[in-house]
Design a protein around this motif. Structure first.
Motif, PDB file in Angstrom:
ATOM      1  N   ASP A 145       0.738  -0.819   0.126  1.00  0.00           N
ATOM      2  CA  ASP A 145      -0.178   0.207  -0.102  1.00  0.00           C
ATOM      3  C   ASP A 145       0.770   1.640   0.381  1.00  0.00           C
ATOM      4  OD1 ASP A 145      -3.256   0.719   1.093  1.00  0.00           O
ATOM      5  OD2 ASP A 145      -1.937   2.166   0.919  1.00  0.00           O
ATOM      6  N   PHE A 176       0.449   3.314   2.106  1.00  0.00           N
ATOM      7  CA  PHE A 176       0.367   4.092   3.304  1.00  0.00           C
ATOM      8  C   PHE A 176       0.599   5.397   3.780  1.00  0.00           C
ATOM      9  CE2 PHE A 176       1.079  -0.347   3.523  1.00  0.00           C
ATOM     10  CZ  PHE A 176       1.052  -1.085   4.348  1.00  0.00           C
ATOM     11  N   ASP A 214      -1.197   5.931   7.713  1.00  0.00           N
ATOM     12  CA  ASP A 214      -0.221   5.830   7.496  1.00  0.00           C
ATOM     13  C   ASP A 214       0.810   4.132   8.474  1.00  0.00           C
ATOM     14  OD1 ASP A 214       0.575   5.578  10.788  1.00  0.00           O
ATOM     15  OD2 ASP A 214       1.247   8.072   9.975  1.00  0.00           O
ATOM     16  N   ILE A 215       2.040   3.745   6.953  1.00  0.00           N
ATOM     17  CA  ILE A 215       1.890   2.005   8.105  1.00  0.00           C
ATOM     18  C   ILE A 215       2.062   1.908   9.381  1.00  0.00           C
ATOM     19  CG2 ILE A 215       4.317   2.624   7.219  1.00  0.00           C
ATOM     20  CD1 ILE A 215       4.705   0.062   6.271  1.00  0.00           C
ATOM     21  N   VAL A 273      -1.250   1.405  11.018  1.00  0.00           N
ATOM     22  CA  VAL A 273      -1.565   0.116  10.374  1.00  0.00           C
ATOM     23  C   VAL A 273      -0.820  -1.278  11.086  1.00  0.00           C
ATOM     24  CG1 VAL A 273      -2.000  -1.948   8.316  1.00  0.00           C
ATOM     25  CG2 VAL A 273      -2.365   0.764   8.070  1.00  0.00           C
ATOM     26  N   PRO A 291       5.581  -0.419   2.279  1.00  0.00           N
ATOM     27  CA  PRO A 291       5.531   0.732   1.587  1.00  0.00           C
ATOM     28  C   PRO A 291       5.441   1.354   0.067  1.00  0.00           C
ATOM     29  CG  PRO A 291       6.323   0.932   3.265  1.00  0.00           C
ATOM     30  CD  PRO A 291       6.778  -0.650   2.875  1.00  0.00           C
TER      31      PRO A 291
END
Length: 170
Positions: free
Chosen positions: A33, A35, A57-58, A61, A80
């Motif tokens: 993604d 992200f 954002d990563i 997540v 990412p």
């Protein structure tokens, strides 16, 4: 392996990881993604596609997945970046048994299909999240173009659309 392209908040990825765990085959689970990064390509602008909604954002997540017990060193691998870049430099281990494409736009679908289809196992499944969506018409166009060139892809539609990789004879 099991791969999701378009992780957003990680809900589907968590479900896919749980199914992989219950199956007991020790499949690796990969999530790709942007992200939180945002960029609408020139092709998407020309096609009048809506802007792609950017998820968290990563770090957000990662924390969400860890809070429900997933180990991001061994259970789920998050990558990412943009599909055209990350799928070339850090591709998931082949063969891919299940590919979930939740990528919204034309170019994203095109990149994922072109880069990962060769790694999809025979009889593997690629779920096409936006194929039947009027909003994300570029996804359908990318899949239809891909299907026109791919002899081993079979489209299935019921409440969802998905491709299976078929055995080619002769």
């Amino acid at each position: 392996s099991i791969v999701e392209c378009g992780v957003y908040e990680g809900g589907s990825l968590t479900l896919l990881a749980q199914l992989a765990k219950q199956e007991g085959k020790h499949r690796s689970v990969w999530g790709y993604d942007a992200f939180g990064s945002s960029s609408q390509t020139a092709i998407e602008q020309l096609c009048n596609e809506p802007p792609i909604p950017m998820g968290p954002d990563i770090l957000t997540v990662t924390q969400r997945l860890q809070s429900v017990g997933w180990n991001l060193d061994t259970d789920i691998h998050l990558v990412p970046g943009w599909f055209a870049d990350t799928l070339v430099t850090l591709s998931p281990p082949a063969p891919i048994a299940l590919l979930h494409i939740d990528a919204d736009a034309y170019q994203s679908y095109k990149d994922v299909l072109n880069l990962l289809w060769p790694s999809l196992a025979v009889r593997g499944v690629a779920i096409l999240d936006e194929y039947l969506s009027a909003k994300w018409f570029g996804a359908k166009r990318a899949v239809d173009e891909f299907m026109a060139e791919q002899k081993d892809a079979k489209l299935h539609m019921d409440t969802r659309a998905y491709l299976t990789k078929e055995v080619l004879n002769g």
